[in-house]
Scaffold this active site. Structure first.
Site, PDB file in Angstrom:
ATOM      1  N   GLN A 160      -4.509  -7.205  -6.359  1.00  0.00           N
ATOM      2  CA  GLN A 160      -5.045  -7.696  -5.186  1.00  0.00           C
ATOM      3  C   GLN A 160      -6.414  -7.197  -4.963  1.00  0.00           C
ATOM      4  OE1 GLN A 160      -3.494  -6.907  -1.075  1.00  0.00           O
ATOM      5  NE2 GLN A 160      -2.954  -9.238  -1.101  1.00  0.00           N
ATOM      6  N   HIS A 209      -7.459 -10.807  -1.429  1.00  0.00           N
ATOM      7  CA  HIS A 209      -6.789 -10.720  -0.087  1.00  0.00           C
ATOM      8  C   HIS A 209      -7.546 -11.190   1.079  1.00  0.00           C
ATOM      9  CE1 HIS A 209      -4.463  -8.730   2.796  1.00  0.00           C
ATOM     10  NE2 HIS A 209      -4.275  -7.426   2.615  1.00  0.00           N
ATOM     11  N   THR A 256       0.950  -1.103   0.004  1.00  0.00           N
ATOM     12  CA  THR A 256       0.013  -0.131   0.098  1.00  0.00           C
ATOM     13  C   THR A 256       0.786   1.410   0.037  1.00  0.00           C
ATOM     14  OG1 THR A 256      -1.804  -1.153   0.965  1.00  0.00           O
ATOM     15  CG2 THR A 256      -1.813   1.278   1.388  1.00  0.00           C
ATOM     16  N   ARG A 305      -4.059 -14.897  -0.814  1.00  0.00           N
ATOM     17  CA  ARG A 305      -3.244 -14.648   0.261  1.00  0.00           C
ATOM     18  C   ARG A 305      -4.129 -14.824   1.612  1.00  0.00           C
ATOM     19  NH1 ARG A 305       0.295  -9.266   2.092  1.00  0.00           N
ATOM     20  NH2 ARG A 305       2.373 -10.307   1.876  1.00  0.00           N
ATOM     21  N   TYR A 326      -8.277  -8.391   7.561  1.00  0.00           N
ATOM     22  CA  TYR A 326      -9.192  -7.633   6.575  1.00  0.00           C
ATOM     23  C   TYR A 326     -10.522  -8.412   6.477  1.00  0.00           C
ATOM     24  CZ  TYR A 326      -5.555  -4.387   5.897  1.00  0.00           C
ATOM     25  OH  TYR A 326      -4.684  -3.350   6.277  1.00  0.00           O
ATOM     26  N   ASN A 359      -4.323 -10.676   6.711  1.00  0.00           N
ATOM     27  CA  ASN A 359      -3.829  -9.288   7.604  1.00  0.00           C
ATOM     28  C   ASN A 359      -5.105  -8.659   8.278  1.00  0.00           C
ATOM     29  OD1 ASN A 359      -1.359  -9.849   6.639  1.00  0.00           O
ATOM     30  ND2 ASN A 359      -1.198  -8.316   5.249  1.00  0.00           N
ATOM     31  N   ASN A 386      -3.955  -5.985  12.411  1.00  0.00           N
ATOM     32  CA  ASN A 386      -5.128  -5.275  12.758  1.00  0.00           C
ATOM     33  C   ASN A 386      -5.979  -6.030  13.540  1.00  0.00           C
ATOM     34  OD1 ASN A 386      -4.770  -3.219  10.859  1.00  0.00           O
ATOM     35  ND2 ASN A 386      -4.970  -4.708   9.177  1.00  0.00           N
TER      36      ASN A 386
END
Length: 366
Positions: free
Chosen positions: A102, A178, A29, A230, A183, A181, A238
């Site tokens: 992604q 994605h 990002t 991923r 999300y 992480n 997070n």
């Protein structure tokens, strides 16, 4: 491709693509999208300069406005975004490279200022993420989310499908979902963020349902040979957590094996942090459950990357931050040459500085 001893710098067949090497640029990002969450005109130069990598994975790009969690991140849901990404893919292909995008929905890792109508971010359950997001050029606490209604979930899955179709229109060689992480997909998977009591919560099978429905929708649209995923089984990124990640991800990978995705991309350890945060977790258990291409990421240096490829523990190695300051990272790894120093002040947002102005070895020799 037959190789007696696979090499990090040797070619690799990935779906319908022949990659020049097994080095992948991980998604990064950079917060440089322009009005309309359109990729900056500089993005074509940025990615094309790194096209020597066997595969480029773009920065995470939201599938809808609701899916956005940080300022100035690009999307893949409007015609203007598709047109701007087409300039990027054309530039990469002109250099002989391969690139996938992604696809991203951040779920609860967002802020009301980024959401349609200033509404609350959405999540499997109304549990706030213990993390920060980046808005108004500063880091800020995430907003309180609301739990998704059961009736809303098909619409989000449809957004993923449309984004995948848009990616192919934009000239991408495929997509990476994605699912990592902390999300939205990861939020559904893990019981620290998913306390639902319907068919998307409770058991491992139920918590994996959203991911698998997204995978099925995208592969129905563009094919499994153009779809990667991923995952980050043990990363606390997070504010995410799960009480039994081994059982959860064993099941997930077993289900993905039935779907023949072109690759699975696994973050080993804490995203951007220690690799050994979960010593009891076995990534080998996941690897042996999947017969397709296996991509690894997190804390790899040249020696470790070469060894996992030579030993057959992975097919591809993704490098993240080293690619930011070293557009010619593949050549630097090949020569075992020193890296440029990373300018951390330019990581998130800004212009050309720290984005398209890092020197290459060729520049230094000139």
């Amino acid at each position: 491709m037959s190789e007696s001893t696979p090499s990090l710098f040797g070619p690799f067949r990935l779906g319908d693509l022949t990659l020049a090497n097994r080095i992948v640029m991980a998604p990064l990002t950079r917060n440089r999208a322009v009005e309309g969450f359109v990729p900056s005109p500089m993005a074509a130069d940025y990615y094309a300069a790194r096209a020597d990598a066997g595969l480029l994975i773009t920065e995470a790009s939201q599938i809808s406005q609701q899916g956005q969690g940080y300022q100035d991140t690009p999307g893949i849901y409007t015609d203007a975004q598709v047109a701007a990404w087409k300039k990027v893919t054309d530039a990469v292909h002109a250099k002989g490279g391969h690139i996938v995008i992604q696809l991203w929905h951040v779920g609860r890792v967002s802020h009301t200022s980024l959401q349609p109508g200033g509404g609350a971010p959405v999540a499997p359950s109304a549990i706030r993420a213990e993390t920060k997001t980046f808005v108004s050029n500063a880091f800020a606490a995430t907003s309180e989310p609301r739990a998704l209604e059961l009736s809303e979930i098909p619409g989000i899955i449809a957004d993923y499908r449309r984004a995948a179709a848009n990616a192919i229109k934009a000239g991408f060689d495929g997509v990476e979902i994605h699912g990592a992480n902390g999300y939205l997909i990861d939020q559904f998977l893990k019981d620290g963020s998913n306390t639902r009591t319907d068919q998307y919560g409770g058991s491992i099978e139920n918590r994996a349902r959203f991911l698998l429905e997204v995978v099925d929708a995208i592969t129905a649209e563009i094919g499994a040979r153009r779809t990667g995923l991923r995952l980050s089984p043990v990363s606390p990124a997070n504010g995410i957590s799960d009480s039994n990640p081994q059982a959860l991800f064993n099941h997930v990978v077993e289900e993905l094996e039935k779907r023949h995705l072109v690759y699975i991309h696994v973050v080993e350890g804490a995203t951007g942090g220690p690799r050994d945060i979960a010593p009891d977790f076995s990534f080998e258990e996941l690897r042996k459950r999947y017969s397709g291409a296996w991509m690894v990421n997190n804390g790899y240096d040249l020696a470790l990357a070469k060894s996992v490829i030579a030993e057959g523990k992975a097919d591809l190695v993704a490098f993240g931050k080293p690619f930011i300051a070293n557009p010619d990272l593949v050549e630097r790894l090949r020569r075992d040459a020193p890296f440029n120093e990373l300018d951390r002040d330019t990581l998130y947002g800004g212009g050309a500085k720290g984005y398209i102005d890092y020197p290459t070895l060729a520049d230094a020799a000139a």
